[in-house]
Design an enzyme around this catalytic site. Structure first.
Site, PDB file in Angstrom:
ATOM      1  N   GLY A  91       0.811  -1.213   0.000  1.00  0.00           N
ATOM      2  CA  GLY A  91       0.000   0.000   0.000  1.00  0.00           C
ATOM      3  C   GLY A  91       0.842   1.259   0.000  1.00  0.00           C
ATOM      4  O   GLY A  91       1.876   1.337  -0.684  1.00  0.00           O
ATOM      5  N   CYS A  92       0.422   2.247   0.786  1.00  0.00           N
ATOM      6  CA  CYS A  92       1.110   3.540   0.809  1.00  0.00           C
ATOM      7  C   CYS A  92       2.555   3.433   1.283  1.00  0.00           C
ATOM      8  O   CYS A  92       3.374   4.301   0.973  1.00  0.00           O
ATOM      9  CB  CYS A  92       0.346   4.513   1.704  1.00  0.00           C
ATOM     10  SG  CYS A  92      -1.286   4.945   1.078  1.00  0.00           S
ATOM     11  N   ALA A  93       2.876   2.397   2.036  1.00  0.00           N
ATOM     12  CA  ALA A  93       4.249   2.232   2.530  1.00  0.00           C
ATOM     13  C   ALA A  93       5.216   1.784   1.446  1.00  0.00           C
ATOM     14  O   ALA A  93       6.430   1.825   1.627  1.00  0.00           O
ATOM     15  CB  ALA A  93       4.269   1.223   3.682  1.00  0.00           C
TER      16      ALA A  93
ATOM     17  N   LEU B  20       3.514   5.217   5.664  1.00  0.00           N
ATOM     18  CA  LEU B  20       2.751   4.287   6.493  1.00  0.00           C
ATOM     19  C   LEU B  20       1.869   3.429   5.601  1.00  0.00           C
ATOM     20  O   LEU B  20       1.345   3.907   4.590  1.00  0.00           O
ATOM     21  CB  LEU B  20       1.875   5.062   7.485  1.00  0.00           C
ATOM     22  CG  LEU B  20       2.621   5.878   8.539  1.00  0.00           C
ATOM     23  CD1 LEU B  20       1.695   6.929   9.140  1.00  0.00           C
ATOM     24  CD2 LEU B  20       3.153   4.957   9.623  1.00  0.00           C
TER      25      LEU B  20
END
Length: 360
Positions: free
Chosen positions: A142-144, A346
């Site tokens: 994901g965003c990480a 994150l």
């Protein structure tokens, strides 16, 4: 040691103002007055002016099944990845073009579609890469993923200092829009997500590609990952027949102020750095509340997150590639030697990624 020597980005083809998207969602989702009053402020308070999508807004008028959406993901993510890589290899951050055949390892990051073989396998042919190029495709970060990809490239280059790694991130978050999902998470996603692709090239300390860099380079000093136990439900995707349903918990800003702050404090202590000596943070702008929580928990001057705030404003949240859009802005400012920064994101897990950078 590893150095970031270039970065390229690719914006999605269809750009819309936040107001246009909000009006569109109001038409697609017939809502009562009370629902509008509860949900529409999510768009107005997102601190986003524009977003870019892989498809025109008309495409989103009707529901699409997972097969159709995924085929579109495969086709478009390949195009966008190719453009991002070309922009990276021909960037004015370089003295001369780097040929795709010179790339020795590709780390491919994406979480918004499925492909087997993964998109990087097709890129080898499209870009004319060496058939011996190493491949590490990563799904589900994901965003990480953007920061994690850089961290994994750094760790690999420690053992292969004469080599180089190309990190590619591509996300088509808009394709996850769900017509029949009236959850707050779906509206947050509709108000927040955009599409884009990015590529970051790292070279080991003995790599011949270092001589092609034209500006001062950020050296990756250290990388750290921290995953919160029993937190898998905080964010992610739920796979359904119509695609990916987004999962966002209200606790994310609170976790920034607690879990992420603890991680950053730990990283700073280990390195001997002080937050006040860092003029800017290359932070993934997960959303307005996330950015506010970053500032609050570390007592930062708002200027420290200026680039992150501007990327959110101009593009929305493009999941893993978003932090590379922030990095690209920073690289083009040609930072003076000795400048220090943190790159951080994150993601699902619930995971925090932090990379230490120092310009040389």
């Amino acid at each position: 040691m590893a150095y970031i020597i270039s970065c390229g980005i690719k914006e999605a083809n269809h750009s819309y103002s936040q107001q246009e998207v909000q009006h569109f969602v109001e038409k697609v989702f017939p809502m009562s007055f009370l629902e509008k009053k509860r949900l529409m402020p999510i768009f107005e308070n997102a601190a986003i002016d524009f977003r870019q999508f892989a498809c025109p807004l008309d495409w989103f008028k009707h529901a699409h099944d997972l097969q159709e959406v995924n085929e579109l993901y495969q086709e478009t993510s390949l195009k966008y990845s190719e453009e991002a890589v070309q922009n990276c290899l021909t960037s004015n951050l370089l003295k001369e073009r780097i040929e795709a055949a010179e790339i020795e390892h590709v780390i491919f990051v994406s979480s918004t579609g499925i492909s087997t073989p993964t998109i990087d396998a097709y890129l080898i042919d499209r870009l004319g890469m060496n058939e011996y190029v190493k491949r590490t495709p990563i799904f589900g970060l994901g965003c990480a993923g953007g920061t994690s990809g850089v961290a994994k490239a750094f760790e690999w280059l420690k053992g292969n200092p004469a080599s180089n790694v190309l990190v590619i991130a591509v996300e088509l978050c808009s394709l996850t829009f769900q017509h029949n999902d009236r959850s707050v998470s779906n509206f947050v996603g509709a108000a927040l997500f955009g599409d884009g692709a990015s590529a970051v090239l790292l070279a080991g300390e003995n790599s011949p590609l270092l001589r092609k860099a034209s500006v001062s380079l950020p050296r990756v000093v250290e990388a750290s990952t921290k995953t919160k136990p029993h937190s898998q439900s905080v964010m992610g995707w739920k796979v359904v027949n119509t695609g990916f349903e987004v999962i966002f918990k209200k606790s994310i800003p609170k976790l920034v102020r607690t879990f992420w702050k603890e991680h950053v404090d730990y990283c700073l202590t280990r390195s001997g750095w002080k937050i006040e000596d860092i003029p800017f943070v290359i932070a993934h702008p997960g959303g307005k509340k996330v950015l506010e929580s970053y500032l609050e928990c570390l007592d930062l001057n708002p200027a420290v997150l200026e680039h992150s705030r501007n990327v959110l404003k101009e593009h929305g949240n493009m999941s893993s590639s978003t932090v590379h859009f922030v990095l690209e802005k920073v690289l083009h400012e040609n930072q003076p030697p000795g400048t220090r920064s943190l790159m951080t994101s994150l993601g699902p897990g619930f995971t925090s990624e932090v990379v230490h950078l120092e310009w040389m």
